[in-house]
Design an enzyme around this catalytic site. Structure first.
Site, PDB file in Angstrom:
ATOM      1  N   GLU A 268      -6.197  23.076  -8.533  1.00  0.00           N
ATOM      2  CA  GLU A 268      -5.865  21.909  -7.709  1.00  0.00           C
ATOM      3  C   GLU A 268      -7.148  21.299  -7.167  1.00  0.00           C
ATOM      4  O   GLU A 268      -8.041  22.012  -6.717  1.00  0.00           O
ATOM      5  CB  GLU A 268      -5.012  22.289  -6.489  1.00  0.00           C
ATOM      6  CG  GLU A 268      -3.587  22.676  -6.730  1.00  0.00           C
ATOM      7  CD  GLU A 268      -2.853  22.968  -5.409  1.00  0.00           C
ATOM      8  OE1 GLU A 268      -3.357  22.556  -4.332  1.00  0.00           O
ATOM      9  OE2 GLU A 268      -1.801  23.621  -5.462  1.00  0.00           O
ATOM     10  N   GLU A 322       4.745  13.086  -2.384  1.00  0.00           N
ATOM     11  CA  GLU A 322       5.966  13.877  -2.197  1.00  0.00           C
ATOM     12  C   GLU A 322       6.375  13.822  -0.732  1.00  0.00           C
ATOM     13  O   GLU A 322       5.721  14.420   0.129  1.00  0.00           O
ATOM     14  CB  GLU A 322       5.728  15.322  -2.651  1.00  0.00           C
ATOM     15  CG  GLU A 322       5.350  15.433  -4.118  1.00  0.00           C
ATOM     16  CD  GLU A 322       4.875  16.823  -4.494  1.00  0.00           C
ATOM     17  OE1 GLU A 322       5.698  17.761  -4.484  1.00  0.00           O
ATOM     18  OE2 GLU A 322       3.671  16.969  -4.781  1.00  0.00           O
ATOM     19  N   LYS A 325       7.098  17.129   1.748  1.00  0.00           N
ATOM     20  CA  LYS A 325       6.133  18.212   1.963  1.00  0.00           C
ATOM     21  C   LYS A 325       5.858  18.356   3.461  1.00  0.00           C
ATOM     22  O   LYS A 325       5.644  17.362   4.161  1.00  0.00           O
ATOM     23  CB  LYS A 325       4.826  17.934   1.218  1.00  0.00           C
ATOM     24  CG  LYS A 325       4.944  18.037  -0.292  1.00  0.00           C
ATOM     25  CD  LYS A 325       3.595  18.243  -0.944  1.00  0.00           C
ATOM     26  CE  LYS A 325       3.069  19.631  -0.672  1.00  0.00           C
ATOM     27  NZ  LYS A 325       1.815  19.914  -1.379  1.00  0.00           N
TER      28      LYS A 325
END
Length: 386
Positions: A268, A322, A325
């Site tokens: 990531e 998103e 989250k």
């Protein structure tokens, strides 16, 4: 003849519904991306599959093994890293349960979907759960052993992703070292990865370093922008960006415990386009610079100063914003795209997310006209054959 008619009509409808996308200019880079689904407004996996192909993304990392996603990407060239969530690690300490998991979540899709790795847990050492930490290594072993039992260990690797916080020291990069209290857990994992030839995954975010110390960390250094850079006094290697320094610090930490053949990959990295008032640097402009400059480095197949012949291997975080989250606002704003398919900022990918298929009046008329032609041809063939 009826089956022939059915085939032609199905083919015509397919061509009509995708005609808008056939003539799109498609540009993109070959890189990996994290496809998270913690949102209530995200597009269906089948639409996402079109977007991914239009971006020329060749690798996707999931945080689970969503069958809808794996099915949507069947017969594609996209390679998948699938995940076993932290909540399932207790079960994975049992070999039979690990094998059942693979039989249910991997085997049904292997013939059509390319699954290349299983990521067991995510940032486990960031938790304060001692039992979870103790479960990580045996879970990795059991998942690998289950793959061996099923004859899949040469096709699918096993690893786990770590937070950059597992390092005690990261500067200068050659002084990189793991936290002493984690060494008893990390050492056997690194040894295991070395034995099975799997990579060491790290989640690395220069954004965090800049946000926490904006007066000491150069923004240009964090964003791959022109800057004086830093020189490692131990190696005399020059670093012009923080991500490469972070990667090499992980290599140094692994070397310090006696392993030189384990590859470090970035599972990531990214930069948020928005954040809370105290999240300095979380802007669309900075996110565009970070990810745009990173993708150019990937395109150039660059290596880090300590590993110049090993091109950086990166999964960008993330595909979409998103909205569900938890945590600070930045957590919900790492996406390259909004859920409706429009880019949060333009870095030249020009991906295409198809809309829900609702045929327009003109397309319906065109389709009906073509159906009439096929019907007439079918009738003619039937008469000539009688």
């Amino acid at each position: 003849m009826t089956s022939c008619f059915s085939f032609f009509t199905s083919l015509l409808f397919f061509l009509l519904t995708i005609s808008d996308s056939l003539f799109m200019q498609i540009n993109g880079l070959s890189f990996g991306i994290n496809y998270g689904q913690v949102g209530n407004n995200l597009p269906s996996p089948s639409r996402v599959a079109v977007l991914i192909r239009s971006m020329n993304v060749t690798r996707i990392k999931l945080y689970d093994a969503d069958p809808n996603v794996l099915h949507a990407f069947s017969q594609s060239n996209v390679e998948f890293v699938i995940g076993i969530g932290n909540e399932h690690l207790q079960n994975m300490t049992n070999l039979s349960k690990a094998q059942i998991w693979i039989q249910h979540h991997v085997l049904p899709y292997l013939s059509q979907t390319k699954i290349i790795s299983i990521n067991v847990g995510n940032e486990v050492f960031n938790s304060n759960d001692t039992q979870l930490i103790l479960n990580l290594f045996p879970s990795m072993q059991n998942v690998h052993n289950a793959l061996v039992n099923l004859g899949l260990d040469k096709l699918i690797s096993v690893t786990t992703a770590h937070s950059f916080n597992i390092l005690e020291n990261s500067y200068p990069p050659s002084y990189g070292s793991f936290k002493q209290d984690l060494m008893q857990y990390i050492q056997p994992i690194v040894e295991f990865l070395d034995e099975i030839n799997s990579p060491f995954l790290i989640n690395a975010y220069p954004f965090f370093a800049y946000k926490d110390n904006p007066n000491e960390v150069s923004l240009n250094y964090a964003l791959f922008q022109p800057n004086q850079g830093l020189v490692d006094p131990n190696t005399n290697l020059h670093y012009d960006n923080m991500l490469y320094a972070q990667i090499d610090a992980v290599y140094a930490a692994i070397n310090a415990i006696g392993y030189t053949n384990v590859e470090v990959k970035v599972s990531e990295t990214g930069w948020p386009s928005n954040g809370d008032s105290d999240e300095i640097g979380a802007t669309p402009q900075n996110a565009k610079l970070y990810n745009g400059n990173l993708l150019r480095r990937i395109e150039e197949k660059q290596g880090t100063p300590a590993k110049p012949l090993v091109p950086i291997d990166v999964y960008v975080f993330a595909l979409f914003n998103e909205d569900l989250k938890p945590g600070p606002a930045s957590e919900r704003n790492y996406g390259l795209y909004y859920p409706n398919g429009s880019p949060v900022y333009n870095i030249g990918l020009q991906g295409y997310l198809p809309q829900m298929v609702v045929p327009s009046k003109s397309k319906v008329l065109s389709f009906n006209f073509l159906v009439c032609i096929v019907t007439c041809l079918t009738f003619t063939w039937e008469l000539s054959g009688s």
